[in-house]
Scaffold this motif. Structure first.
Motif, short mmCIF file in Angstrom:
data_model
loop_
_atom_site.label_atom_id
_atom_site.label_comp_id
_atom_site.label_asym_id
_atom_site.label_seq_id
_atom_site.Cartn_x
_atom_site.Cartn_y
_atom_site.Cartn_z
N TYR A 246 0.80 -1.06 -0.05
CA TYR A 246 0.04 -0.02 0.13
C TYR A 246 0.87 1.21 -0.08
O TYR A 246 0.62 2.36 -0.67
N SER A 247 2.13 1.19 0.76
CA SER A 247 2.77 2.36 0.82
C SER A 247 4.15 2.16 -0.08
O SER A 247 5.10 2.82 0.33
N GLY A 248 4.16 0.99 -0.99
CA GLY A 248 5.34 0.70 -1.62
C GLY A 248 6.33 -0.23 -0.99
O GLY A 248 7.45 -0.49 -1.63
N THR A 249 6.04 -1.04 -0.25
CA THR A 249 6.95 -2.00 0.43
C THR A 249 6.91 -3.22 -0.53
O THR A 249 6.11 -3.44 -0.93
N TYR A 250 8.07 -3.65 -0.94
CA TYR A 250 8.09 -5.09 -1.71
C TYR A 250 8.11 -6.12 -0.98
O TYR A 250 8.84 -6.50 0.02
N GLU A 251 7.40 -7.07 -1.41
CA GLU A 251 7.25 -8.31 -0.98
C GLU A 251 8.42 -9.07 -0.65
O GLU A 251 8.44 -9.84 0.22
N LYS A 252 8.97 -9.00 -1.55
CA LYS A 252 10.39 -10.01 -1.47
C LYS A 252 11.54 -9.73 -0.43
O LYS A 252 12.12 -10.55 0.09
N TYR A 253 11.42 -8.34 0.10
CA TYR A 253 12.12 -8.01 1.21
C TYR A 253 11.55 -8.40 2.49
O TYR A 253 12.21 -8.79 3.46
N VAL A 254 10.16 -8.32 2.49
CA VAL A 254 9.54 -8.86 3.77
C VAL A 254 9.62 -10.33 3.95
O VAL A 254 9.89 -10.75 5.02
N ALA A 255 9.69 -10.97 2.83
CA ALA A 255 9.60 -12.43 2.94
C ALA A 255 11.05 -12.91 3.30
O ALA A 255 11.21 -13.81 4.04
N GLU A 256 12.26 -12.28 2.60
CA GLU A 256 13.31 -12.55 2.96
C GLU A 256 13.69 -12.41 4.54
O GLU A 256 14.24 -13.29 5.30
N ALA A 257 13.24 -11.28 5.02
CA ALA A 257 13.47 -10.87 6.39
C ALA A 257 12.79 -11.88 7.52
O ALA A 257 13.38 -12.06 8.38
N ALA A 258 11.52 -12.20 7.19
CA ALA A 258 10.80 -13.18 7.99
C ALA A 258 11.49 -14.44 7.99
O ALA A 258 11.67 -14.90 8.94
N ALA A 259 11.80 -14.93 6.89
CA ALA A 259 12.56 -16.30 6.67
C ALA A 259 13.85 -16.12 7.42
O ALA A 259 14.05 -17.30 8.12
N ALA A 260 14.42 -15.08 7.51
CA ALA A 260 15.80 -15.13 8.14
C ALA A 260 15.49 -15.25 9.53
O ALA A 260 16.37 -15.99 10.42
N GLU A 261 14.63 -14.48 9.91
CA GLU A 261 14.06 -14.50 11.45
C GLU A 261 13.76 -16.06 11.86
O GLU A 261 14.14 -16.42 13.08
N LEU A 262 12.86 -16.76 11.02
CA LEU A 262 12.39 -17.86 11.32
C LEU A 262 13.77 -18.99 11.26
O LEU A 262 13.79 -19.84 12.07
N ARG A 263 14.58 -18.83 10.62
CA ARG A 263 15.78 -19.75 10.44
C ARG A 263 16.67 -19.55 11.92
O ARG A 263 16.84 -20.69 12.41
N GLN A 264 16.67 -18.32 12.39
CA GLN A 264 17.21 -18.17 13.63
C GLN A 264 16.93 -18.82 14.58
O GLN A 264 17.24 -19.42 15.45
N GLN A 265 15.33 -18.69 14.69
CA GLN A 265 14.63 -19.42 15.71
C GLN A 265 14.71 -20.99 15.85
O GLN A 265 14.73 -21.60 16.69
N LEU A 266 14.63 -21.33 14.55
CA LEU A 266 14.42 -22.94 14.40
C LEU A 266 15.79 -23.25 14.76
O LEU A 266 16.10 -24.42 15.50
N LEU A 267 16.86 -22.83 14.35
CA LEU A 267 18.44 -23.23 14.69
C LEU A 267 18.66 -22.98 16.44
O LEU A 267 19.23 -23.86 16.91
#
Length: 316
Positions: free
Chosen positions: A106-127
């Protein structure tokens, strides 16, 4: 077997010199035969012992045999009776990337950046749980074809595949998270449109990357094993139950369609929509690291529940 009388004289010469060097026999007298004293059988026995003891190591190496240091004791390989099996591999797939921005918020955020940041966070939590190995289809901003994402999961021997997205819908009023599994047909028209959009991502790859036709997609879907279907459905249920108390969900949050990225025949696979970039409130939430950490925490709980019910992935 070669008769003793036909064995190469050079061997006896080498053995005779070596045993004399070691002080086991008196020096050879001038003009005597190199193999006359001690006799051939004695030299054979002595030579074998010297080779085993490492005194003939240079000659053995010249013949291509492995060398060991003099006096080195060779032990049998250790037997570990209670070796633990390898931890299960979880493959995380941040949607889009590179030339494919995904949805634009809505305000110009790219999905690709949100997806990568969330996946990196999940990776840390799983490890951090110590229960899993984790890999990502991409950990930077680059394009990965849909088939390439599935192939990476297969190459890593993944036990679970999670594709992470925050797409856009025509109706900007729709908000909330949802989870999708693979099937021949779509559970509803909104999901059908979503799958169509996701399956067209390969258009960014140019002429060398072409998505499969609907006919081929149907054939691929028929190859997904029943075991993978059951695992996918079970993981989707775990996601819904983990999100319910923390993350706003769509009505009927577990949906299904012919998503190309979920077509692995062997690996239980889900696609998680963390929210919709077309909705102002969802976009604003997903821009916040704290909210993404909460989404990742709920997903980590879902992964724990999934593997706990399967009896694997539990360390300690």
């Amino acid at each position: 077997m070669t008769p003793e009388s036909e064995k190469t004289p050079g061997f006896f010469l080498m053995a005779g010199r070596s045993v004399r060097t070691a002080g086991l026999f008196a020096p050879e007298s001038a003009g005597s035969s190199p193999v006359s004293s001690p006799d051939r059988r004695g030299l054979l026995v002595a030579g074998a012992g010297l080779i085993a003891g490492g005194l003939l190591a240079p000659q053995a190496q010249a013949a291509g045999a492995p060398a060991h240091g003099a006096g080195q004791t060779l032990h049998a390989p250790a037997i570990i009776g209670k070796a633990r099996p390898a931890l299960p591999m979880v493959m995380l797939d941040p949607g889009h990337g590179g030339k494919d921005p995904g949805a634009i918020g809505y305000s110009g955020t790219y999905e690709k950046y949100v997806a990568e940041a969330a996946a990196a966070e999940l990776r840390q939590q799983l490890l951090a749980t110590g229960r899993y190995r984790v890999a990502m289809t991409r950990s930077s901003d680059h394009f990965v074809p849909l088939d390439g994402r599935v192939e990476l999961a297969q190459q890593h021997g993944a036990s679970l595949f999670i594709s992470m997205h925050a797409d856009a819908l025509h109706n900007a009023g729709v908000r909330g998270a949802s989870v999708y599994t693979h099937s021949h047909g779509a559970s509803d028209s909104q999901t059908a449109d979503l799958a169509k959009t996701e399956n067209s991502a390969d258009r960014y790859g140019g002429p060398l990357v072409q998505g499969a036709s609907p006919e081929v997609q149907q054939i691929l879907a028929s190859l997904v094993t029943e075991e993978a279907r059951r695992g996918s459905a079970h993981m989707a249920s775990a996601v819904v139950s983990s999100f319910q108390s923390r993350i706003n969900l769509l009505p009927n949050p577990h949906r299904h369609a012919a998503f190309a990225v979920l077509k692995s025949a062997q690996i239980p696979s889900v696609l998680v929509e963390m929210g919709f970039m077309s909705n102002r409130m969802d976009e604003a939430a997903l821009r916040q690291a704290g909210h993404r950490a909460m989404v990742a925490g709920a997903m980590c709980t879902a992964v724990n529940r999934y593997f706990a019910s399967a009896g694997v992935g539990l360390a300690g």
